[in-house]
Design an enzyme around this catalytic site. Sequence first.
Site, short mmCIF file in Angstrom:
data_model
loop_
_atom_site.label_atom_id
_atom_site.label_comp_id
_atom_site.label_asym_id
_atom_site.label_seq_id
_atom_site.Cartn_x
_atom_site.Cartn_y
_atom_site.Cartn_z
N PRO A 74 28.65 17.64 0.13
CA PRO A 74 27.75 17.92 -1.01
C PRO A 74 28.48 17.81 -2.34
O PRO A 74 29.68 18.09 -2.42
CB PRO A 74 27.31 19.37 -0.76
N ASP A 75 27.78 17.38 -3.37
CA ASP A 75 28.39 17.36 -4.69
C ASP A 75 28.18 18.71 -5.35
O ASP A 75 27.55 19.60 -4.80
CB ASP A 75 27.87 16.19 -5.55
N PHE A 76 28.73 18.87 -6.54
CA PHE A 76 28.68 20.18 -7.19
C PHE A 76 27.44 20.36 -8.07
O PHE A 76 26.98 21.46 -8.27
CB PHE A 76 29.93 20.36 -8.08
N ARG A 77 26.94 19.26 -8.64
CA ARG A 77 25.97 19.42 -9.71
C ARG A 77 24.54 19.00 -9.39
O ARG A 77 23.67 19.12 -10.22
CB ARG A 77 26.45 18.66 -10.95
N ASP A 132 38.78 14.63 -1.03
CA ASP A 132 38.55 14.60 0.42
C ASP A 132 39.39 13.59 1.19
O ASP A 132 39.39 13.59 2.42
CB ASP A 132 37.06 14.35 0.71
N THR A 174 29.24 9.34 -10.22
CA THR A 174 29.72 10.39 -11.11
C THR A 174 28.77 10.56 -12.29
O THR A 174 28.24 9.59 -12.81
CB THR A 174 31.15 10.11 -11.62
N SER A 175 28.60 11.81 -12.69
CA SER A 175 27.72 12.11 -13.83
C SER A 175 28.42 11.85 -15.15
O SER A 175 27.81 11.90 -16.21
CB SER A 175 27.28 13.57 -13.76
N ASN A 188 37.44 12.89 -6.39
CA ASN A 188 37.24 13.57 -5.11
C ASN A 188 38.58 14.00 -4.49
O ASN A 188 39.61 13.37 -4.72
CB ASN A 188 36.48 12.67 -4.14
N HIS A 222 42.07 14.85 -9.13
CA HIS A 222 41.94 16.28 -8.88
C HIS A 222 42.68 16.72 -7.62
O HIS A 222 42.42 17.80 -7.09
CB HIS A 222 40.45 16.66 -8.79
#
Length: 241
Positions: free
Chosen positions: A32-35, A105, A189-190, A103, A120
């Site tokens: 899942p993404d965060f936003r 992951d 990406t937003s 990401n 990150h």
Amino acid sequence: MKPEEQLKQWILESDNIVFFGGAGVSTESGIPDFRSVDGLYNQEYKYPPETIISHSFYVRNPEEFYRFYKSRMLFPEAKPNRAHLALARLEELGKLKAVITQNIDGLHQAAGSREVMELHGSVHRNYCSRCGKFYDLAYVMKADGVPKCSCGGTIKPDVVLYEEGLDQHTINKSVQYIRHADMLIIGGTSLTVYPAAGLIDYYSGQKLVLINKSVTPMDSRADLVISGPIGEVLGDAVEGL
């Protein structure tokens, strides 16, 4: 020419492509993404996720940090999707020079990509805060509560928490790749998280491609905007190459 055809044409013509991606690249792998509407930031917890995954919270309350981190941020069963595989293929063909990702992951490497700039950090790298000894993801997953080193120190994931700075070496390499790219593809990406989103300012070419399900603040600056799932869009564009 349809946007998807234009994308394929530009990929064929380019030999210095750089890809910059965010959480949307991995959602098709079940992470899942965060936003988004059902992302982490819209779920209820005792503390807001931004608080839990901050440096000060980690130091103050490592037990609660690790409870959240293990249950909500680790997906060891996730497999690379068509987007990851397409990018690995483009690198294999000598067209793609680097993947720059927000990401943590490790799915780009799992798909076969070699030149991956992890802005990150990565859940696959974990180090003792006291002696620096390395531990893999499996060790952290198996540990009860807060994972401890054989020396007694606390093990911290090599991920950038809120309040922590990005690795300067990774930033510098990413800037160089973007600066020299003849084509920059941005996907999933937003483009709202800085300083990562600011990296695209270093691109000065004529092939800036944005692939995202929703609009971003950078859409007006792009030379090509494609709305859709990135795995499908990139997978179709690279198929047959």
